[in-house]
Design a protein around this motif. Structure first.
Motif, PDB file in Angstrom:
ATOM      1  N   GLY A 204       0.782  -1.237   0.000  1.00  0.00           N
ATOM      2  CA  GLY A 204       0.000   0.000   0.000  1.00  0.00           C
ATOM      3  C   GLY A 204       0.806   1.275   0.000  1.00  0.00           C
ATOM      4  O   GLY A 204       0.260   2.364   0.238  1.00  0.00           O
ATOM      5  N   HIS A 205       2.103   1.207  -0.270  1.00  0.00           N
ATOM      6  CA  HIS A 205       2.917   2.406  -0.309  1.00  0.00           C
ATOM      7  C   HIS A 205       2.993   3.001  -1.732  1.00  0.00           C
ATOM      8  O   HIS A 205       3.705   3.982  -1.954  1.00  0.00           O
ATOM      9  CB  HIS A 205       4.332   2.123   0.212  1.00  0.00           C
ATOM     10  N   PHE A 206       2.317   2.399  -2.672  1.00  0.00           N
ATOM     11  CA  PHE A 206       2.290   2.889  -4.048  1.00  0.00           C
ATOM     12  C   PHE A 206       0.821   2.988  -4.456  1.00  0.00           C
ATOM     13  O   PHE A 206       0.109   1.979  -4.554  1.00  0.00           O
ATOM     14  CB  PHE A 206       3.028   1.906  -4.960  1.00  0.00           C
ATOM     15  N   LEU A 207       0.333   4.213  -4.677  1.00  0.00           N
ATOM     16  CA  LEU A 207      -1.054   4.450  -5.055  1.00  0.00           C
ATOM     17  C   LEU A 207      -1.070   5.168  -6.403  1.00  0.00           C
ATOM     18  O   LEU A 207      -0.371   6.170  -6.583  1.00  0.00           O
ATOM     19  CB  LEU A 207      -1.749   5.310  -3.993  1.00  0.00           C
ATOM     20  N   PHE A 208      -1.838   4.658  -7.340  1.00  0.00           N
ATOM     21  CA  PHE A 208      -1.874   5.299  -8.648  1.00  0.00           C
ATOM     22  C   PHE A 208      -3.270   5.203  -9.241  1.00  0.00           C
ATOM     23  O   PHE A 208      -4.130   4.446  -8.778  1.00  0.00           O
ATOM     24  CB  PHE A 208      -0.852   4.665  -9.597  1.00  0.00           C
ATOM     25  N   SER A 209      -3.502   5.993 -10.290  1.00  0.00           N
ATOM     26  CA  SER A 209      -4.798   5.987 -10.960  1.00  0.00           C
ATOM     27  C   SER A 209      -4.604   6.245 -12.446  1.00  0.00           C
ATOM     28  O   SER A 209      -3.719   7.002 -12.855  1.00  0.00           O
ATOM     29  CB  SER A 209      -5.715   7.059 -10.367  1.00  0.00           C
ATOM     30  N   SER A 210      -5.443   5.598 -13.232  1.00  0.00           N
ATOM     31  CA  SER A 210      -5.460   5.842 -14.674  1.00  0.00           C
ATOM     32  C   SER A 210      -6.203   7.137 -14.960  1.00  0.00           C
ATOM     33  O   SER A 210      -7.128   7.513 -14.234  1.00  0.00           O
ATOM     34  CB  SER A 210      -6.157   4.673 -15.376  1.00  0.00           C
ATOM     35  N   LEU A 211      -5.795   7.838 -16.016  1.00  0.00           N
ATOM     36  CA  LEU A 211      -6.493   9.047 -16.467  1.00  0.00           C
ATOM     37  C   LEU A 211      -7.207   8.726 -17.765  1.00  0.00           C
ATOM     38  O   LEU A 211      -6.622   8.149 -18.685  1.00  0.00           O
ATOM     39  CB  LEU A 211      -5.502  10.198 -16.688  1.00  0.00           C
ATOM     40  N   LEU A 241      -7.756  10.659  -3.955  1.00  0.00           N
ATOM     41  CA  LEU A 241      -7.071  10.660  -5.244  1.00  0.00           C
ATOM     42  C   LEU A 241      -8.075  10.515  -6.393  1.00  0.00           C
ATOM     43  O   LEU A 241      -7.858  11.035  -7.485  1.00  0.00           O
ATOM     44  CB  LEU A 241      -6.040   9.530  -5.306  1.00  0.00           C
ATOM     45  N   PHE A 242      -9.173   9.813  -6.146  1.00  0.00           N
ATOM     46  CA  PHE A 242     -10.212   9.690  -7.170  1.00  0.00           C
ATOM     47  C   PHE A 242     -10.759  11.077  -7.533  1.00  0.00           C
ATOM     48  O   PHE A 242     -10.945  11.396  -8.713  1.00  0.00           O
ATOM     49  CB  PHE A 242     -11.337   8.792  -6.666  1.00  0.00           C
ATOM     50  N   ALA A 243     -11.005  11.909  -6.517  1.00  0.00           N
ATOM     51  CA  ALA A 243     -11.498  13.267  -6.771  1.00  0.00           C
ATOM     52  C   ALA A 243     -10.450  14.097  -7.502  1.00  0.00           C
ATOM     53  O   ALA A 243     -10.762  14.834  -8.452  1.00  0.00           O
ATOM     54  CB  ALA A 243     -11.876  13.938  -5.450  1.00  0.00           C
ATOM     55  N   ILE A 244      -9.186  13.953  -7.093  1.00  0.00           N
ATOM     56  CA  ILE A 244      -8.106  14.695  -7.750  1.00  0.00           C
ATOM     57  C   ILE A 244      -7.953  14.234  -9.196  1.00  0.00           C
ATOM     58  O   ILE A 244      -7.713  15.046 -10.104  1.00  0.00           O
ATOM     59  CB  ILE A 244      -6.785  14.505  -6.975  1.00  0.00           C
ATOM     60  N   ARG A 245      -8.115  12.945  -9.413  1.00  0.00           N
ATOM     61  CA  ARG A 245      -8.032  12.421 -10.785  1.00  0.00           C
ATOM     62  C   ARG A 245      -9.096  13.054 -11.675  1.00  0.00           C
ATOM     63  O   ARG A 245      -8.822  13.450 -12.815  1.00  0.00           O
ATOM     64  CB  ARG A 245      -8.215  10.908 -10.748  1.00  0.00           C
ATOM     65  N   LEU A 246     -10.338  13.157 -11.185  1.00  0.00           N
ATOM     66  CA  LEU A 246     -11.418  13.750 -11.981  1.00  0.00           C
ATOM     67  C   LEU A 246     -11.115  15.201 -12.328  1.00  0.00           C
ATOM     68  O   LEU A 246     -11.337  15.656 -13.458  1.00  0.00           O
ATOM     69  CB  LEU A 246     -12.750  13.649 -11.229  1.00  0.00           C
ATOM     70  N   ILE A 247     -10.583  15.934 -11.352  1.00  0.00           N
ATOM     71  CA  ILE A 247     -10.223  17.336 -11.592  1.00  0.00           C
ATOM     72  C   ILE A 247      -9.092  17.414 -12.615  1.00  0.00           C
ATOM     73  O   ILE A 247      -9.104  18.249 -13.525  1.00  0.00           O
ATOM     74  CB  ILE A 247      -9.813  18.025 -10.272  1.00  0.00           C
ATOM     75  N   THR A 248      -8.104  16.519 -12.465  1.00  0.00           N
ATOM     76  CA  THR A 248      -6.965  16.502 -13.390  1.00  0.00           C
ATOM     77  C   THR A 248      -7.423  16.230 -14.814  1.00  0.00           C
ATOM     78  O   THR A 248      -7.042  16.932 -15.761  1.00  0.00           O
ATOM     79  CB  THR A 248      -5.948  15.430 -12.959  1.00  0.00           C
ATOM     80  N   GLU A 249      -8.258  15.209 -14.986  1.00  0.00           N
ATOM     81  CA  GLU A 249      -8.758  14.870 -16.324  1.00  0.00           C
ATOM     82  C   GLU A 249      -9.516  16.034 -16.938  1.00  0.00           C
ATOM     83  O   GLU A 249      -9.293  16.411 -18.097  1.00  0.00           O
ATOM     84  CB  GLU A 249      -9.688  13.653 -16.234  1.00  0.00           C
ATOM     85  N   THR A 250     -10.401  16.644 -16.147  1.00  0.00           N
ATOM     86  CA  THR A 250     -11.235  17.738 -16.655  1.00  0.00           C
ATOM     87  C   THR A 250     -10.387  18.964 -16.991  1.00  0.00           C
ATOM     88  O   THR A 250     -10.576  19.596 -18.036  1.00  0.00           O
ATOM     89  CB  THR A 250     -12.308  18.120 -15.621  1.00  0.00           C
ATOM     90  N   ALA A 251      -9.437  19.297 -16.107  1.00  0.00           N
ATOM     91  CA  ALA A 251      -8.597  20.483 -16.337  1.00  0.00           C
ATOM     92  C   ALA A 251      -7.736  20.318 -17.580  1.00  0.00           C
ATOM     93  O   ALA A 251      -7.616  21.246 -18.393  1.00  0.00           O
ATOM     94  CB  ALA A 251      -7.723  20.749 -15.114  1.00  0.00           C
TER      95      ALA A 251
END
Length: 481
Positions: A204-211, A241-251
């Motif tokens: 659990g020390h590596f967290l990532f998300s697809s864009l 991070l899910f919320a940050i991902r959505l903002i990142t994708e939209t921005a």
């Protein structure tokens, strides 16, 4: 060490979140500062933040415009959560998040790190990226700074493969986000279309998300990594991070759309040098009709104006080609300005001649009169032009105007079209110009009928013109009434 964060509220860097990880921590206009303020009212070294036995103090460095905290000019000030710092015209908010991220006391289970209470400090600054006019690299850097401050990570990265792709990362060795190639582990490939962030490796020390975009196309990655000596990421981090991902994708998607619009506007501006705004509007208004019937035309009454330079051939023999081109461009510019000011449409340049339309693509109800007013003002503009050029470059002009029903619209082929007019009325307008006196105006019978109440005219009966078997009645424009 993380002593707190600074959020820039306005200006070019609006939305940036900067972690205070040095003491002293300098703020100013020069690149050597820990926080560079892009503001001409900021001094080179404007202020510094110092850690004095656990208390953060902001201090003015004899700046030109002073240091303002909570609307008061100060020399020194003990920082508290929510303090509003003004450097020049740049507003900065201080957030005291030491209890959240201190390496020696990092407890993600405390109430302070609860998602509901921490969103204001963490995610809110990123929302401004949704309306900021920034490029992809700047948006990416601000997101990386935000992740770095929010999660106290050892490594964070962003890979964007959409329009204007960019890869940005930050590690403990980097003072600021760094642009460069990032090697993505092959194990990520199985998670390209995961609907939510994923834990991978190292307990659990590596967290990532697809864009992804709205069409669920994979466009990149956003990732965080902590040393195993630190607490692992938890469910709250994953939701966050899910919320940050959505903002990142939209921005980033919005940035791409804005850039596309800006590029198209520049192209349209270039096209307008070849096709007038009125014709473009006409084309856009009829786009559905053009798709179904590209060679769409109509019949309407239009006034056609022809003008050319008298003796242009002999003038061309006296002057070098480049000098002739410059002279012609200056002359055309003045004539175009006059024609446009009377709602005329430049249809084409034919050597040293101009063909202009009044009443197409848009009619103003008094198109014939507008054409004659334009002709008189063109002669006046030519006389003014004489004063700006050498005597040996001066020349005269002739103008012919004819009014009647013509075929007007898109003429040509499916691959190339031209907005123009066709008909005998056009041919006669050209012949009138050829027969006009030096710096004079000849108009046809229909034009005279429409404008006789506004201008003094001289009737010239039975004029023989080239290409016509019968003589025609024409009129010479003398002056406005």
């Amino acid at each position: 060490m993380n002593l707190g964060t600074l959020t820039i509220e306005n200006g070019e860097s609006a939305g940036s979140v900067i972690r205070i990880d040095h003491s002293p921590f300098s703020l100013g206009r020069l690149d050597s500062n820990h926080l560079v303020i892009v503001d001409e009212k900021a001094s080179r070294y404007h202020a510094t933040i110092e850690n004095r036995l656990g208390t953060l103090v902001i201090k003015d460095l004899n700046s030109r415009n002073g240091l303002i905290v909570n609307n008061n000019q100060i020399t020194e000030h003990i920082l508290k959560a929510g303090d509003e710092i003004l450097i020049g015209s740049t507003k900065i908010i201080f957030h005291d998040v030491r209890q959240i991220h201190e390496d020696t006391d990092f407890d993600v289970t405390t109430k302070a790190y609860d998602l509901n209470t921490d969103l204001t400090i963490g995610i809110h600054p990123l929302l401004k990226l949704l309306r900021a006019k920034l490029n992809v690299e700047t948006i990416g850097s601000q997101i990386i700074n935000h992740l770095w401050s929010r999660y106290a990570t050892d490594t964070c990265f962003l890979v964007w493969k959409g329009l204007n792709p960019v890869s940005i990362s930050k590690t403990l060795k980097d003072a600021s986000p760094k642009v460069g190639t990032i090697e993505i582990p092959k194990s990520f490939e199985d998670h390209c279309f995961d609907p939510e962030p994923t834990f991978i490796e190292d307990d659990g020390h590596f967290l990532f998300s697809s864009l992804m975009n709205d069409s669920y196309e994979h466009l990149g990655w956003i990732g965080l990594k902590r040393d195993t000596s630190k607490p692992s990421f938890n469910h709250k981090d994953k939701v966050d991070l899910f919320a940050i991902r959505l903002i990142t994708e939209t921005a980033l998607e919005r940035c791409a759309h804005v850039q596309t619009i800006t590029t198209n506007e520049k192209k349209l501006s270039l096209v307008e040098k070849y096709v007038s705004p009125d014709i473009l509007t006409n084309i856009f208004d009829k786009d559905a009709r053009i798709e179904n019937d590209p060679l769409d035309v109509e019949e309407r009454e239009v006034s056609i104006l022809f003008t050319d330079i008298q003796g242009f051939t002999s003038l061309s023999e006296k002057l070098p080609p480049k000098e002739i081109a410059n002279l012609l461009n200056e002359y055309f510019q003045r004539m175009v300005d006059v024609i446009s000011s009377h709602h005329g449409e430049i249809n084409k340049f034919i050597g040293d001649a101009i063909m202009a339309l009044f009443g197409a693509p848009k009619s103003y109800g008094n198109d014939a009169a507008l054409a004659v007013h334009a002709a008189l003002d063109m002669i006046a503009a030519l006389e003014r032009f004489w004063k700006d050029i050498s005597e040996h470059k001066r020349f005269n002009m002739r103008i012919g105007i004819n009014t009647g029903n013509v075929v007007v619209g898109n003429i040509g082929s499916l691959k190339k079209m031209e907005y123009t007019v066709l008909g005998d009325v056009v041919n006669i307008a050209s012949r009138l110009e050829s027969n006009a006196p030096t710096n004079g105006i000849l108009i046809g019978k229909r034009t005279a009928e429409l404008v006789q109440s506004e201008f003094d005219l001289e009737h010239i009966p039975n004029l023989k013109v080239k290409g016509k078997s019968k003589e025609i009645d024409v009129f010479r424009v003398i002056s406005r009434r």
